[in-house]
Motif scaffolding. Structure first.
Motif, PDB file in Angstrom:
ATOM      1  N   HIS A 228      -0.345 -13.197  -1.189  1.00  0.00           N
ATOM      2  CA  HIS A 228       0.823 -13.403  -0.334  1.00  0.00           C
ATOM      3  C   HIS A 228       1.998 -12.526  -0.795  1.00  0.00           C
ATOM      4  N   SER A 229       2.112 -12.344  -2.113  1.00  0.00           N
ATOM      5  CA  SER A 229       3.183 -11.468  -2.629  1.00  0.00           C
ATOM      6  C   SER A 229       2.912 -10.025  -2.234  1.00  0.00           C
ATOM      7  N   VAL A 230       1.627  -9.648  -2.183  1.00  0.00           N
ATOM      8  CA  VAL A 230       1.297  -8.265  -1.798  1.00  0.00           C
ATOM      9  C   VAL A 230       1.733  -8.018  -0.350  1.00  0.00           C
ATOM     10  N   VAL A 231       1.465  -9.000   0.517  1.00  0.00           N
ATOM     11  CA  VAL A 231       1.854  -8.870   1.931  1.00  0.00           C
ATOM     12  C   VAL A 231       3.384  -8.800   2.035  1.00  0.00           C
ATOM     13  N   LYS A 232       4.046  -9.624   1.242  1.00  0.00           N
ATOM     14  CA  LYS A 232       5.512  -9.636   1.240  1.00  0.00           C
ATOM     15  C   LYS A 232       6.057  -8.261   0.829  1.00  0.00           C
ATOM     16  N   LYS A 233       5.432  -7.696  -0.205  1.00  0.00           N
ATOM     17  CA  LYS A 233       5.858  -6.386  -0.695  1.00  0.00           C
ATOM     18  C   LYS A 233       5.683  -5.315   0.383  1.00  0.00           C
ATOM     19  N   ASN A 234       4.734  -5.567   1.296  1.00  0.00           N
ATOM     20  CA  ASN A 234       4.487  -4.619   2.390  1.00  0.00           C
ATOM     21  C   ASN A 234       5.290  -5.038   3.635  1.00  0.00           C
ATOM     22  N   ASN A 235       6.439  -5.644   3.392  1.00  0.00           N
ATOM     23  CA  ASN A 235       7.349  -6.096   4.465  1.00  0.00           C
ATOM     24  C   ASN A 235       6.684  -7.043   5.447  1.00  0.00           C
ATOM     25  N   GLY A 236       5.806  -7.873   4.950  1.00  0.00           N
ATOM     26  CA  GLY A 236       5.202  -8.917   5.790  1.00  0.00           C
ATOM     27  C   GLY A 236       3.977  -8.474   6.570  1.00  0.00           C
ATOM     28  N   SER A 237       3.597  -7.183   6.465  1.00  0.00           N
ATOM     29  CA  SER A 237       2.372  -6.759   7.189  1.00  0.00           C
ATOM     30  C   SER A 237       1.239  -6.604   6.194  1.00  0.00           C
ATOM     31  N   ILE A 238       0.025  -6.792   6.707  1.00  0.00           N
ATOM     32  CA  ILE A 238      -1.098  -6.604   5.788  1.00  0.00           C
ATOM     33  C   ILE A 238      -1.366  -5.105   5.648  1.00  0.00           C
ATOM     34  N   PRO A 239      -1.739  -4.668   4.431  1.00  0.00           N
ATOM     35  CA  PRO A 239      -2.116  -3.256   4.297  1.00  0.00           C
ATOM     36  C   PRO A 239      -3.443  -3.030   5.017  1.00  0.00           C
ATOM     37  N   LEU A 240      -3.488  -2.036   5.897  1.00  0.00           N
ATOM     38  CA  LEU A 240      -4.711  -1.842   6.688  1.00  0.00           C
ATOM     39  C   LEU A 240      -5.682  -0.863   6.049  1.00  0.00           C
ATOM     40  N   THR A 241      -5.243  -0.220   4.968  1.00  0.00           N
ATOM     41  CA  THR A 241      -6.195   0.650   4.262  1.00  0.00           C
ATOM     42  C   THR A 241      -6.235   0.260   2.791  1.00  0.00           C
ATOM     43  N   TYR A 242      -7.358   0.590   2.193  1.00  0.00           N
ATOM     44  CA  TYR A 242      -7.591   0.299   0.774  1.00  0.00           C
ATOM     45  C   TYR A 242      -6.567   1.053  -0.090  1.00  0.00           C
ATOM     46  N   GLN A 243      -6.315   2.332   0.269  1.00  0.00           N
ATOM     47  CA  GLN A 243      -5.382   3.140  -0.529  1.00  0.00           C
ATOM     48  C   GLN A 243      -3.975   2.537  -0.478  1.00  0.00           C
ATOM     49  N   LYS A 244      -3.608   2.053   0.699  1.00  0.00           N
ATOM     50  CA  LYS A 244      -2.287   1.426   0.830  1.00  0.00           C
ATOM     51  C   LYS A 244      -2.232   0.181  -0.072  1.00  0.00           C
ATOM     52  N   PHE A 245      -3.316  -0.590  -0.031  1.00  0.00           N
ATOM     53  CA  PHE A 245      -3.366  -1.791  -0.872  1.00  0.00           C
ATOM     54  C   PHE A 245      -3.178  -1.399  -2.354  1.00  0.00           C
ATOM     55  N   LEU A 246      -3.934  -0.367  -2.786  1.00  0.00           N
ATOM     56  CA  LEU A 246      -3.839   0.049  -4.198  1.00  0.00           C
ATOM     57  C   LEU A 246      -2.410   0.474  -4.546  1.00  0.00           C
ATOM     58  N   SER A 247      -1.750   1.150  -3.617  1.00  0.00           N
ATOM     59  CA  SER A 247      -0.390   1.605  -3.915  1.00  0.00           C
ATOM     60  C   SER A 247       0.553   0.400  -4.065  1.00  0.00           C
ATOM     61  N   LEU A 248       0.260  -0.680  -3.348  1.00  0.00           N
ATOM     62  CA  LEU A 248       1.136  -1.859  -3.418  1.00  0.00           C
ATOM     63  C   LEU A 248       0.984  -2.616  -4.743  1.00  0.00           C
ATOM     64  N   VAL A 249      -0.224  -2.565  -5.326  1.00  0.00           N
ATOM     65  CA  VAL A 249      -0.441  -3.357  -6.556  1.00  0.00           C
ATOM     66  C   VAL A 249      -0.339  -2.510  -7.823  1.00  0.00           C
ATOM     67  N   LYS A 250      -0.160  -1.203  -7.615  1.00  0.00           N
ATOM     68  CA  LYS A 250      -0.205  -0.245  -8.736  1.00  0.00           C
ATOM     69  C   LYS A 250       0.622  -0.688  -9.955  1.00  0.00           C
ATOM     70  N   ASP A 251       1.827  -1.149  -9.710  1.00  0.00           N
ATOM     71  CA  ASP A 251       2.705  -1.465 -10.850  1.00  0.00           C
ATOM     72  C   ASP A 251       2.736  -2.950 -11.205  1.00  0.00           C
ATOM     73  N   THR A 252       1.850  -3.735 -10.581  1.00  0.00           N
ATOM     74  CA  THR A 252       1.867  -5.175 -10.874  1.00  0.00           C
ATOM     75  C   THR A 252       1.123  -5.455 -12.185  1.00  0.00           C
ATOM     76  N   GLN A 253       1.801  -6.125 -13.079  1.00  0.00           N
ATOM     77  CA  GLN A 253       1.167  -6.502 -14.352  1.00  0.00           C
ATOM     78  C   GLN A 253       0.259  -7.700 -14.097  1.00  0.00           C
TER      79      GLN A 253
END
Ligand code: FAD
Length: 501
Positions: free
Chosen positions: A139-164
């Motif tokens: 849910h935090s990942v979706v929030k980070k993407n301004n409430g939309s789901i990432p539609l590609t795998y690469q986009k998803f990876l970019s969203l979690v890249k810096d998450t510890q």
């Protein structure tokens, strides 16, 4: 007055390790000298709701969990019934003051949780929910993407890249005697046997993957010890038809929560650290990230497991065809590679990812033009690792309904299997009626002269089905239908877009 209780409700977290919600419950019980009741709710109709192999895996996992809880001086209390109806009654009887559970995204669980949480609110029961089925809080990942789901795998990876990712936690505290209820030894709460669930175990074949946390950790350690293998892992280079699995088969354990995804993540990080290693999307870490990607997509998409009303799913006019669906599900399509895969699934409950690609493409856009929703239901019944979001997401991918759009890239039911198994050993094992076929014809028995078929003891159309469709012809027709469906969807989307003034 009944002594107050603390309940931990196990669902998709059938483990002790890295179980924060369980640790919270244990601490609460200890600190307040309350009774601790770790529970699992099993539906009396379980045998009609999940396939036999999965039911066996579940029962094994519950027995293992009970044994591991007993090492902590506790036990598992099995309740039978519909959770939203039976829990309020039990909570009253046990004087429950605190409930801990894992966050889930499956709509069926979400609905159930709403009922239970409402009851808890009205009855002063404190509820603690923890994210522990995924590496990230989706849910935090979706929030980070301004409430939309990432539609590609690469986009998803970019969203979690810096998450510890926090280290997995240990749960080792042995409970004090004071936290045990007087009915601790009551047999009514024991893990049910198959006969108590009215299930005939003799209908199952020998168990290939035993359920439970103990087995999960053993399996994880075996694979993590093969450092070179892990670092060199590239999914496309693994084999869909090796007799022994060419990937980890950790999926049933992760899906049931016998293995923490976070623990798997950290073990992979340790193995990769300081070594040259493959990268996502093909690496083993990349596989785990596919799981996170589909969980994220599933958590933020309405009707994710359906075509209609699902905003990410292309609308394709699939045809209802029960005859095709049955032949496919039973491994009787007349295409030996497809049939071998489906029979392996039915017998063992697990098939390789690329084997899933083959049969899912064959059922949908490739050959039979049957809806991915029908295929997903068959998988739900047969897979040990069935998981709501992964099943729906991958079926959409394979049918080119979402996430993947190169619909013209169709798997050949003849050529694909030959790449990794020229001799057809996999077919000979799972389609034994063809076992004496010469290698030349093992993928295409209909091409064998009648004399060869007779000598091999299997005449096509008599001992083994004729081909259900002609792949070479039908897949071309299907590509035209896909092209038309894509065109129509595009037109509809452009009509929906607001016109510039
Ligand atoms: P490994 O290659 O060893 O990968 C390690 C872990 O990564 C897996 O255990 C799994 O948790 C995760 N993973 C690997 N591939 C994927 C993927 N493509 N998508 C999401 N997670 C992945 N997997 C399920 O767990 N449950 C399902 O219900 C499910 N349904 C599927 C339906 C279809 C049509 C397809 C094509 C794939 C499906 N998958 C599903 C994904 C994948 O096939 C399995 O996770 C994988 O084959 C499990 O084997 P493994 O544990 O040896 O994987």
């Amino acid at each position: 007055m009944v002594a107050p209780s603390v309940v931990h409700w196990f669902r998709l977290d059938l483990r002790i390790h890295d179980n924060l919600a369980l640790r919270n419950a244990i601490n609460e019980a200890e600190n307040r000298s309350h009774i601790l009741r770790p529970i699992y709710v099993i539906h009396p109709e379980a045998k009609n709701r999940i396939g036999g192999n999965r039911l066996r895996f579940l029962i094994q996992s519950l027995n293992d969990l009970d044994a591991n809880l007993r090492k902590l001086n506790s036990r598992l209390y099995i309740l039978r019934g519909d959770a939203s109806k039976c829990l309020p009654k039990v909570f009253k009887k046990w004087n429950v003051k605190y409930l801990s559970l894992q966050v889930d995204i499956d709509p069926e669980y979400i609905k159930q949780d709403e009922v239970i949480e409402k009851y808890c609110e009205e009855n002063d029961i404190f509820v603690v929910k923890r994210v522990q089925h995924t590496v990230y809080d989706v849910h935090s990942v979706v929030k980070k993407n301004n409430g939309s789901i990432p539609l590609t795998y690469q986009k998803f990876l970019s969203l979690v890249k810096d998450t510890q990712v926090k280290e997995p936690i240990e749960v080792t505290k042995v409970l004090s005697e004071g936290c045990k209820p007087v009915d601790f030894d009551c047999k009514d709460y024991d893990v049910p046997t198959f006969s108590q669930l009215d299930f005939d175990e003799s209908s199952l074949l020998e168990c290939k993957y035993e359920g439970g946390e103990t087995e999960a950790l053993k399996r994880l350690n075996v694979y993590m010890a093969k450092k070179q293998w892990v670092c060199a892992f590239e999914k496309p280079n693994t084999s869909p038809n090796s007799i022994e699995p060419s990937t980890t088969v950790l999926s049933p354990y992760i899906s049931h929560g016998c293995l923490s995804a976070k623990l798997f993540y950290h073990k992979l990080k340790q193995v990769e650290s300081g070594n040259r290693h493959s990268e996502p999307p093909v690496s083993l870490m990349g596989q785990l990230m596919w799981r996170e990607f589909y969980y994220t997509a599933g958590s933020g998409t309405e009707n994710f497991d359906k075509m209609v009303g699902n905003p990410v799913c292309t609308q394709i006019p699939w045809k209802k065809n029960d005859e095709y669906l049955k032949a496919w599900a039973e491994g009787k399509t007349g295409y030996p590679f497809v049939d071998a895969i489906m029979r392996q699934l039915k017998q063992e409950g697990w098939i390789h990812h690329l084997a899933r690609h083959m049969v899912a493409c064959f059922l949908t856009r490739g050959d039979l033009w049957v809806s991915w929703e029908d295929g997903a239901k068959v998988f739900e019944d047969l897979l040990l690792d069935y998981d709501w979001s992964l099943n729906a997401g991958n079926w959409m991918w394979l049918s080119a309904s979402a996430f993947f759009y190169k619909y013209f890239r169709v798997y050949s039911p003849v050529a694909f299997g030959k790449k990794t198994d020229k001799e057809g050993l996999f077919i000979r094992k799972y389609v034994p009626e063809l076992k004496k076929y010469p290698t030349e014809y093992i993928y295409e028995p209909w091409k064998a002269p009648k004399s060869v078929q007779t000598t091999a003891g299997c005449v096509v159309g008599v001992d083994y089905p004729k081909r259900i469709v002609d792949h070479d012809k039908i897949h071309k027709e299907n590509m035209q239908k896909m092209s038309a469906a894509y065109k129509l969807n595009k037109e509809k989307k452009s009509l929906k877009r607001p016109r510039p003034d």
